[in-house]
Design a protein around this motif. Structure first.
Motif, PDB file in Angstrom:
ATOM      1  N   LEU A   1      -0.636  -0.631   1.313  1.00  0.00           N
ATOM      2  CA  LEU A   1      -2.002  -1.150   0.800  1.00  0.00           C
ATOM      3  C   LEU A   1      -2.645   0.057   0.099  1.00  0.00           C
ATOM      4  N   ALA A   2      -2.254   1.153   0.468  1.00  0.00           N
ATOM      5  CA  ALA A   2      -3.074   2.376  -0.587  1.00  0.00           C
ATOM      6  C   ALA A   2      -2.451   2.625  -1.800  1.00  0.00           C
ATOM      7  N   THR A   3      -1.335   2.122  -2.060  1.00  0.00           N
ATOM      8  CA  THR A   3      -0.723   2.322  -3.250  1.00  0.00           C
ATOM      9  C   THR A   3      -0.457   1.241  -4.265  1.00  0.00           C
ATOM     10  N   ALA A   4      -1.064   0.161  -3.585  1.00  0.00           N
ATOM     11  CA  ALA A   4      -0.620  -0.885  -4.506  1.00  0.00           C
ATOM     12  C   ALA A   4      -1.868  -0.759  -5.772  1.00  0.00           C
ATOM     13  N   LYS A   5      -1.284  -1.132  -7.068  1.00  0.00           N
ATOM     14  CA  LYS A   5      -2.033  -0.893  -8.059  1.00  0.00           C
ATOM     15  C   LYS A   5      -1.978  -1.959  -9.243  1.00  0.00           C
ATOM     16  N   ALA A   6      -3.065  -2.181  -9.979  1.00  0.00           N
ATOM     17  CA  ALA A   6      -3.379  -3.352 -11.004  1.00  0.00           C
ATOM     18  C   ALA A   6      -2.062  -3.007 -11.970  1.00  0.00           C
TER      19      ALA A   6
ATOM     20  N   GLU B   1       2.214  -8.344  -9.109  1.00  0.00           N
ATOM     21  CA  GLU B   1       2.704  -7.552  -8.402  1.00  0.00           C
ATOM     22  C   GLU B   1       2.087  -6.626  -7.313  1.00  0.00           C
ATOM     23  N   GLY B   2       0.934  -6.182  -8.104  1.00  0.00           N
ATOM     24  CA  GLY B   2      -0.106  -5.367  -7.211  1.00  0.00           C
ATOM     25  C   GLY B   2      -0.732  -6.228  -6.300  1.00  0.00           C
ATOM     26  N   ALA B   3      -1.094  -7.291  -6.305  1.00  0.00           N
ATOM     27  CA  ALA B   3      -1.836  -8.111  -5.570  1.00  0.00           C
ATOM     28  C   ALA B   3      -0.860  -8.497  -4.281  1.00  0.00           C
ATOM     29  N   TRP B   4       0.572  -8.956  -4.806  1.00  0.00           N
ATOM     30  CA  TRP B   4       1.349  -9.361  -3.738  1.00  0.00           C
ATOM     31  C   TRP B   4       1.557  -7.982  -2.826  1.00  0.00           C
TER      32      TRP B   4
ATOM     33  N   PHE C   1      -0.451  -5.426  -2.099  1.00  0.00           N
ATOM     34  CA  PHE C   1      -1.705  -5.329  -1.537  1.00  0.00           C
ATOM     35  C   PHE C   1      -1.911  -6.236  -0.195  1.00  0.00           C
ATOM     36  N   VAL C   2      -1.479  -7.508  -0.576  1.00  0.00           N
ATOM     37  CA  VAL C   2      -1.401  -8.605   0.622  1.00  0.00           C
ATOM     38  C   VAL C   2      -0.361  -8.209   1.767  1.00  0.00           C
ATOM     39  N   GLY C   3       0.740  -7.774   1.075  1.00  0.00           N
ATOM     40  CA  GLY C   3       1.868  -7.525   2.019  1.00  0.00           C
ATOM     41  C   GLY C   3       1.550  -6.214   2.820  1.00  0.00           C
ATOM     42  N   GLY C   4       0.845  -5.260   2.148  1.00  0.00           N
ATOM     43  CA  GLY C   4       0.742  -4.101   3.130  1.00  0.00           C
ATOM     44  C   GLY C   4      -0.332  -4.368   4.048  1.00  0.00           C
ATOM     45  N   LEU C   5      -1.490  -5.270   3.731  1.00  0.00           N
ATOM     46  CA  LEU C   5      -2.437  -5.593   4.826  1.00  0.00           C
ATOM     47  C   LEU C   5      -1.935  -6.164   6.219  1.00  0.00           C
ATOM     48  N   VAL C   6      -0.931  -7.247   5.770  1.00  0.00           N
ATOM     49  CA  VAL C   6      -0.289  -7.802   6.718  1.00  0.00           C
ATOM     50  C   VAL C   6       0.686  -6.614   7.629  1.00  0.00           C
ATOM     51  N   GLY C   7       1.290  -5.921   7.187  1.00  0.00           N
ATOM     52  CA  GLY C   7       1.884  -4.723   7.745  1.00  0.00           C
ATOM     53  C   GLY C   7       1.365  -3.836   8.422  1.00  0.00           C
TER      54      GLY C   7
END
Length: 628
Positions: A623-628, A595-598, A600-606
């Motif tokens: 991107l900033a709030t994605a967590k493991a 969930e955190g990886a997804w 993060f990638v979604g935030g990068l694309v956005g």
């Protein structure tokens, strides 16, 4: 700034720094001091030639058969296999098979050449491969020196080159100079002046994600390439791929047509002599002349990294299939049925000479010659009247038949055809068109020349009232036949022009710019020009090639040069050793949180590609709030 210009500037500075009122001893000292500088300056300006500007003159023996008035043994039924009927034509060198070279305008025997075997072809590839190792690393100055030397040779020996072409193809000297030498000189000039700019590493833009990287494309040599070329332009079709291959750092195997093997061997000897005179290996250029049974030794060899094919559609398809089998890219320049659309606003009187050359240059054996004249109904009658008087006045013969100034040699408009192999089919097509309503106003059949009955002559032909449904309107004929069709509207003209399988070149004539532009925009062809024919090839910055059944790929221009290279994409660090690409912890294997990886990638694309400020801000937040 050159060294000479820099010295000029330094002398001016010295003189300007001295006082205007100078004692006598200063004048003497100045004169003595400037003498060596002035002499050095003269040496640089008038004697010294930088390496990049130097050329090499080389010896090139002109064959006696190329001399006007030369006569050889007449072959009763000339063909490349004529030696089978006369063993005395065989050379002393024994070979499994031979190619008989003869002059198609006279039927005179030129030479019998042993046909290369498969083993000999493979050995040629090996020699080229060895020579290319060093040449592939050569500077552009070295490559320019070879091309400049070739250009000087073309200009210096233009007449000899044209005579060899005329002897082996039957064309006139004017046609040889115009279609062979002129275009080759321009290809050399363009490549010398522009080749390096087209092949030097090219910087490419990057993006936000790769802001710490620098990207470029490098155009590197392929290695050993091959060119299988047609007979209609024996000189240019040989030199053109050699020029491009050498300048891109490749070695080349030239497979010349059996129909012009004699001329091709003489031209390649000159190129190899040029390479040697320039201090380069002559093995960079190899020539192969063989019968069809040995060709696969070339097309099926994986050491060949690219094949340029110029010739018929049937043979081209076989070469392409073989290339596909072994993974060799193939460029095909095949047949054409080029249309010339003559608008009602065209100046018929002015362009008559252009249209005559478009139809009858090289006896119609011109891949971008006009095979169909589409004439508007309003000027149809005047066009036919003008053409009838012109075509009927054409003289056919051998321009090299006489050594002296006899009247017979003063005006030969149309030469012989390279072969008479398709004369029966050509006469049949014309007769069929006449039976379907066309009118043959002049010619239409082969000529038995009174002086050279063994020559391959076909009468310059004017065939009018042709309709699009006739076979002669859609099938390539490659002969001195002016085929004329009538049309009424621009849409009809475009429909007729596009109504064949081919799409090589095209032209449109008229004073109405809007109508010309309509044709240019709607014609299906690889090349098109207005109020001219074939000039897209005289501009060597343009790519040459066709669409549909006329082939694919391009030679000439930057596209042609780059097509003979490996376009290597290179990406390097902008700040080497300081800023490096790292894998974010959320994406590192093994991934701890899907969930955190997804997120993060979604935030990068956005963040990079999101719509507007809001979309990018949301991406940045994810991107900033994605967590493991």
């Amino acid at each position: 700034m050159t060294v000479g210009q820099w010295l000029d500037a330094q002398i001016e500075l010295v003189l300007a720094s001295l006082p205007q009122e100078r004692p006598k001893h200063i004048h003497i000292t100045l004169a003595v001091g400037l003498i060596p500088l002035a002499l050095f300056h003269l040496y640089l300006r008038f004697i010294y030639v930088p390496e990049s500007q130097r050329t090499a003159r080389f010896e090139w023996p002109i064959p006696p058969e190329a001399a006007p008035g030369w006569r050889g043994k007449t072959l009763s039924s000339p063909s490349i296999h004529s030696h089978n009927d006369d063993p005395s034509l065989l050379p002393s060198t024994k070979a499994p098979s031979y190619i008989t070279c003869y002059a198609p305008a006279s039927g005179h025997h030129l030479e019998t050449i042993p046909s290369h075997t498969a083993d000999e072809i493979r050995a040629s590839i090996s020699r080229a491969e060895v020579a290319q190792k060093d040449w592939g690393k050569s500077s552009f100055d070295r490559r320019r020196k070879v091309l400049k030397s070739l250009l000087e040779w073309c200009v210096r020996d233009m007449e000899a080159i044209a005579r060899i072409s005329s002897r082996d193809t039957g064309k006139t000297l004017v046609d040889a100079a115009f279609g062979e030498v002129l275009t080759t000189c321009e290809k050399l000039r363009w490549t010398i002046a522009n080749g390096e700019d087209q092949l030097k590493p090219e910087s490419r833009p990057t993006n936000l994600i790769l802001a710490h990287k620098v990207s470029e494309v490098r155009y590197e040599p392929l290695g050993v390439v091959a060119a299988i070329v047609s007979w209609n332009y024996s000189f240019h079709n040989a030199l053109s791929p050699i020029i491009a291959s050498l300048f891109t750092g490749n070695a080349i195997i030239l497979k010349a047509s059996e129909n012009v093997a004699w001329a091709s061997h003489h031209y390649i000897r000159a190129v190899r002599s040029c390479l040697e005179a320039c201090g380069e290996s002559p093995e960079l250029v190899q020539i192969v002349t063989c019968l069809p049974d040995a060709v696969e030794a070339l097309t099926g060899d994986t050491r060949i990294k690219h094949i340029t094919f110029i010739g018929s559609e049937q043979v081209g398809q076989k070469v392409a299939l073989k290339g596909a089998e072994v993974g060799t890219p193939v460029l095909l320049e095949l047949g054409g049925k080029d249309p010339c659309i003559i608008l009602p606003s065209a100046d018929v009187k002015f362009f008559t000479a252009t249209w005559m050359r478009a139809a009858f240059q090289a006896a119609g054996q011109n891949c971008i010659g006009v095979e169909r004249f589409l004439v508007h109904s309003s000027i149809y009658s005047s066009f036919i009247t003008d053409m009838t008087s012109r075509v009927s006045d054409l003289r056919v013969g051998d321009v090299l038949a006489h050594a002296g100034p006899e009247d017979k040699s003063k005006r030969i408009d149309v030469g012989a055809m390279v072969t008479d192999r398709l004369f029966d089919e050509l006469e049949g097509l014309i007769a069929e068109a006449v039976s379907q309503g066309a009118r043959c106003l002049f010619g239409g059949k082969r000529i038995v020349h009174e002086e050279f009955p063994s020559g391959h002559y076909f009468a310059p032909t004017l065939l009018v009232d042709v309709t699009p449904s006739m076979r002669i309107a859609t099938q390539e004929i490659f002969a001195p036949v002016m085929t004329v069709l009538k049309y009424d509207t621009l849409e009809e003209a475009v429909s007729i022009a596009n109504g064949t399988r081919y799409g090589l070149g095209a032209s449109v004539f008229g004073k109405n710019k809007q109508h010309c532009q309509y044709i240019v925009d709607n014609i299906q062809s690889g090349m098109v020009c207005t109020n001219d024919f074939g000039v897209f090839y005289l501009n060597q910055s343009l790519p040459f090639g066709g669409c549909k059944a006329s082939g694919y790929g391009r030679f000439a221009g930057r596209e042609g040069l780059r097509g003979l290279t490996n376009a290597k994409a290179v990406t390097v660090d902008r700040f080497h050793g300081w800023v490096q690409t790292g894998i974010p912890p959320l994406l590192a294997y093994p991934i701890k949180s899907g969930e955190g990886a997804w997120k993060f990638v979604g935030g990068l694309v956005g963040m990079v590609y999101g719509k507007g400020v809001a979309g990018k801000a949301k991406g940045l937040w994810d991107l900033a709030t994605a967590k493991a």
